[in-house]
Every structure is written in structure tokens, then in C-alpha cells.
Scaffold this active site. Structure first.
Site, PDB file in Angstrom:
ATOM      1  N   LYS A   1      46.289  19.808 -44.986  1.00 50.77           N
ATOM      2  CA  LYS A   1      45.610  18.844 -44.239  1.00 50.77           C
ATOM      3  C   LYS A   1      45.755  17.370 -44.784  1.00 50.77           C
ATOM      4  O   LYS A   1      45.866  16.486 -43.952  1.00 50.77           O
ATOM      5  CB  LYS A   1      44.116  19.397 -44.052  1.00 50.77           C
ATOM      6  CG  LYS A   1      43.954  20.690 -43.659  1.00 50.77           C
ATOM      7  CD  LYS A   1      42.697  20.951 -43.610  1.00 50.77           C
ATOM      8  CE  LYS A   1      41.735  20.964 -44.921  1.00 50.77           C
ATOM      9  NZ  LYS A   1      42.278  22.159 -45.715  1.00 50.77           N
TER      10      LYS A   1
ATOM     11  N   ARG B   1      33.120  21.844 -41.825  1.00 42.90           N
ATOM     12  CA  ARG B   1      33.596  23.339 -42.510  1.00 42.90           C
ATOM     13  C   ARG B   1      32.683  24.371 -42.010  1.00 42.90           C
ATOM     14  O   ARG B   1      33.054  25.258 -42.688  1.00 42.90           O
ATOM     15  CB  ARG B   1      33.648  23.030 -44.003  1.00 42.90           C
ATOM     16  CG  ARG B   1      35.181  22.789 -44.693  1.00 42.90           C
ATOM     17  CD  ARG B   1      34.940  22.752 -45.998  1.00 42.90           C
ATOM     18  NE  ARG B   1      35.896  22.841 -46.971  1.00 42.90           N
ATOM     19  CZ  ARG B   1      36.411  22.035 -47.464  1.00 42.90           C
ATOM     20  NH1 ARG B   1      36.611  20.815 -47.200  1.00 42.90           N
ATOM     21  NH2 ARG B   1      37.487  22.311 -48.558  1.00 42.90           N
TER      22      ARG B   1
ATOM     23  N   ARG C   1      50.021  21.939 -56.969  1.00 38.73           N
ATOM     24  CA  ARG C   1      49.515  21.084 -56.643  1.00 38.73           C
ATOM     25  C   ARG C   1      48.996  19.891 -57.634  1.00 38.73           C
ATOM     26  O   ARG C   1      48.340  20.347 -58.381  1.00 38.73           O
ATOM     27  CB  ARG C   1      48.801  21.281 -55.588  1.00 38.73           C
ATOM     28  CG  ARG C   1      47.733  20.051 -54.870  1.00 38.73           C
ATOM     29  CD  ARG C   1      47.232  20.055 -53.533  1.00 38.73           C
ATOM     30  NE  ARG C   1      45.816  20.889 -53.659  1.00 38.73           N
ATOM     31  CZ  ARG C   1      44.743  20.869 -52.695  1.00 38.73           C
ATOM     32  NH1 ARG C   1      45.254  20.625 -51.478  1.00 38.73           N
ATOM     33  NH2 ARG C   1      43.708  21.327 -52.794  1.00 38.73           N
TER      34      ARG C   1
ATOM     35  N   ARG D   1      43.672  19.692 -60.175  1.00 34.95           N
ATOM     36  CA  ARG D   1      42.076  20.003 -59.767  1.00 34.95           C
ATOM     37  C   ARG D   1      41.538  21.186 -60.428  1.00 34.95           C
ATOM     38  O   ARG D   1      42.297  22.335 -60.424  1.00 34.95           O
ATOM     39  CB  ARG D   1      41.835  19.965 -58.251  1.00 34.95           C
ATOM     40  CG  ARG D   1      41.803  18.622 -57.565  1.00 34.95           C
ATOM     41  CD  ARG D   1      41.954  18.654 -56.239  1.00 34.95           C
ATOM     42  NE  ARG D   1      41.050  19.579 -55.459  1.00 34.95           N
ATOM     43  CZ  ARG D   1      40.779  19.773 -54.294  1.00 34.95           C
ATOM     44  NH1 ARG D   1      41.594  18.959 -53.421  1.00 34.95           N
ATOM     45  NH2 ARG D   1      40.098  20.624 -53.847  1.00 34.95           N
TER      46      ARG D   1
ATOM     47  N   ARG E   1      37.687  30.008 -52.893  1.00 34.32           N
ATOM     48  CA  ARG E   1      37.863  29.050 -51.724  1.00 34.32           C
ATOM     49  C   ARG E   1      38.408  29.675 -50.345  1.00 34.32           C
ATOM     50  O   ARG E   1      37.919  29.259 -49.376  1.00 34.32           O
ATOM     51  CB  ARG E   1      38.466  27.835 -52.134  1.00 34.32           C
ATOM     52  CG  ARG E   1      37.582  27.097 -52.984  1.00 34.32           C
ATOM     53  CD  ARG E   1      38.625  26.065 -53.946  1.00 34.32           C
ATOM     54  NE  ARG E   1      39.158  25.002 -53.120  1.00 34.32           N
ATOM     55  CZ  ARG E   1      40.347  24.173 -53.198  1.00 34.32           C
ATOM     56  NH1 ARG E   1      41.009  24.616 -54.404  1.00 34.32           N
ATOM     57  NH2 ARG E   1      40.631  23.539 -52.496  1.00 34.32           N
TER      58      ARG E   1
HETATM   59  P1  AMP Z   1      38.791  19.788 -50.537  1.00 36.83           P
HETATM   60  O1  AMP Z   1      39.366  18.793 -51.092  1.00 36.83           O
HETATM   61  O2  AMP Z   1      38.511  19.534 -49.000  1.00 36.83           O
HETATM   62  O3  AMP Z   1      39.446  21.000 -50.668  1.00 36.83           O
HETATM   63  O4  AMP Z   1      37.287  19.922 -50.947  1.00 36.83           O
HETATM   64  C1  AMP Z   1      36.755  20.206 -52.262  1.00 36.83           C
HETATM   65  C2  AMP Z   1      35.485  20.795 -52.416  1.00 36.83           C
HETATM   66  O5  AMP Z   1      34.678  19.686 -51.939  1.00 36.83           O
HETATM   67  C3  AMP Z   1      35.274  21.966 -51.624  1.00 36.83           C
HETATM   68  O6  AMP Z   1      35.600  23.045 -52.221  1.00 36.83           O
HETATM   69  C4  AMP Z   1      33.670  21.869 -51.408  1.00 36.83           C
HETATM   70  O7  AMP Z   1      33.115  22.371 -52.749  1.00 36.83           O
HETATM   71  C5  AMP Z   1      33.488  20.401 -51.219  1.00 36.83           C
HETATM   72  N1  AMP Z   1      33.478  19.967 -49.901  1.00 36.83           N
HETATM   73  C6  AMP Z   1      34.432  19.096 -49.326  1.00 36.83           C
HETATM   74  N2  AMP Z   1      34.368  19.152 -47.913  1.00 36.83           N
HETATM   75  C7  AMP Z   1      33.356  19.836 -47.768  1.00 36.83           C
HETATM   76  C8  AMP Z   1      32.515  19.803 -46.415  1.00 36.83           C
HETATM   77  N3  AMP Z   1      33.029  19.559 -45.392  1.00 36.83           N
HETATM   78  N4  AMP Z   1      31.327  20.758 -46.362  1.00 36.83           N
HETATM   79  C9  AMP Z   1      30.985  21.482 -47.709  1.00 36.83           C
HETATM   80  N5  AMP Z   1      31.584  21.190 -48.935  1.00 36.83           N
HETATM   81  C10 AMP Z   1      32.768  20.318 -49.155  1.00 36.83           C
END
Ligand code: AMP
Length: 213
Positions: free
Chosen positions: A9, A84, A123, A156, A167
């Protein structure tokens, strides 16, 4: 852009942003920056992020509502990693309605679990600009250095194997129901997210130009 972690994404959203001059709103990138800058938001979010849990809806929704007002989002916006949960999606509908705006398309990027695990294990993320690379599938020209801005690449914490499993299960229970939510709204397009970055980009662009299924 909907899809499990590692679906591509972020990579595709960044390519679309360059092509369409729309802003990219990545809630994950915003939160990671807040954590690095040790802002109050970052302090609140870090415990959730570290264990692969979702940050509370109200925090995220306010953050996106503010970001949507920025000038670079006037022409259009690409949401990556948001919404989400169903409550986030409903709040987004309300925010956009108030702004006289709406979603044209929701792209659901589909990738099998074994591919996701391979992708996340290799990654690397840029500490400065958030650009993504992969040790094997999309290596930087110079190891450890971001091609885009010269920043430092790192893994990360939440891309480590132990957290990835959690996740993925959070995605299945909390986020996957959004696929049907948007299908019912008639704006969903599903994309095969396996293959080369450029090929997937072509599928994404084609899907944006087509009517919905
Ligand atoms: P991502 O980079 O999108 O995988 O996001 C990393 C982490 O940020 C996730 O595992 C959540 O802890 C938090 N996070 C990101 N976007 C959201 C969202 N829309 N709602 C809740 N937590 C989020």
C-alpha cells in the site's frame, strides 16, 4: 488503499502521489514521525505500535481530519493505512461529507500470507522520508541508504516476526471487514498485489480508470 501489512500500500500510494499530484496520508508514517519527535501523540501511540495493536480510533480520526485540511490535499488525497476499522470508516464518511468531498475508489490489495511474511522480513524504511525498500526485492543502490533522500534505512520494530503475526491477525479481525463495507458502497476494486512494483502500479492505475465491479 486497503490491504494487510506488507501488501504494498505504502509503495503504491507513494507512486500514485507522484503521478496524480495528490497528497498521501499515511497514518503509519505520521505516527512514526510523532514517535521519533517524541510529541504527545508519539508518546501515546508508541506502546500500541510496538505491540502491533491499533491506536485508538479517536486519535487517528482527529489526525486525519486535520491533515485533510492541508493545502497539498486540495486536489486529491490517497489514504494509506486508514481507515482500519469500521468506526474509522464511518467517521471518515462524516468528515468528507462535511467537507463536500468523497472517496472515488477503494483499492483492496490482495497478497497471500507467505509473500507478506517474506516482504516484511526484508523491508527497510527510511528514517527521514519514510520511503520503503527491500533487501532482496527492491534493494537500495547503497546498502543502508535511502535512494530517495539519502536518509538511514532501518528495520521497523513492528516488522519483526513476532509482531508481524499479531498485526496480521489484527488485520483479519478489525480491517478486513472494510472490504465488504466498501463493496456495498460500490467503490471497491480488488488488485492482485503479487509481482513487480511497476506491474502492480499498472494494475492500480488501470483499476482507478475502470468502473467498479
Ligand atoms: P502501518 O505503517 O500502516 O503498518 O502502521 C503501523 C502502526 O501504526 C500500526 O500497526 C498501528 O499501531 C498504527 N496505525 C497506523 N494506522 C492506523 C490506523 N488507521 N488506526 C489505528 N492504528 C494505526
Amino acid at each position: 488503499m486497503l490491504g494487510p501489512p506488507g501488501a504494498g500500500k505504502g509503495t503504491q500510494a507513494k507512486l500514485l502521489q507522484e503521478r496524480f499530484a495528490a497528497c498521501q496520508i499515511s497514518t503509519g508514517d505520521i505516527l512514526r514521525k510523532a514517535v521519533a519527535d517524541q510529541t504527545p501523540l508519539g508518546k501515546e501511540a508508541s506502546a500500541y505500535i510496538d505491540r502491533g495493536a491499533l491506536v485508538p480510533d479517536v486519535v487517528i480520526v482527529n489526525l486525519v481530519a486535520e491533515r485533510l485540511k492541508d493545502k497539498d490535499c486540495e486536489a486529491g488525497f490517497i489514504l494509506d493505512g486508514f481507515p482500519r476499522t469500521i468506526p474509522q470508516a464511518k467517521s471518515l464518511d462524516e468528515i468528507l461529507t462535511k467537507m463536500g468531498r468523497g472517496l472515488n475508489r477503494v483499492l483492496s490489495v490482495k497478497v497471500p500470507k507467505d509473500v507478506i511474511i517474506q516482504r516484511l522480513a526484508g523491508r527497510r524504511t527510511c528514517r527521514s522520508c519514510g520511503a520503503l525498500s527491500h533487501k532482496v526485492f527492491n534493494p537500495p543502490k547503497k546498502e543502508g541508504v535511502c535512494d530517495r533522500c539519502g536518509g538511514e534505512l532501518f528495520q521497523r520494530d513492528d516488522d519483526r516476526e513476532e509482531t508481524v503475526a499479531h498485526r496480521l491477525s489484527v488485520y483479519e479481525t478489525q480491517t478486513a471487514p472494510l472490504v465488504d463495507y466498501y463493496r456495498r458502497m460500490g467503490i471497491l476494486q480488488e488488485i492482485d498485489g503479487v509481482g513487480k512494483i511497476d506491474d502492480i502500479r499498472d494494475r492500480v492505475i488501470k483499476a482507478l480508470g475502470e468502473g467498479v465491479a
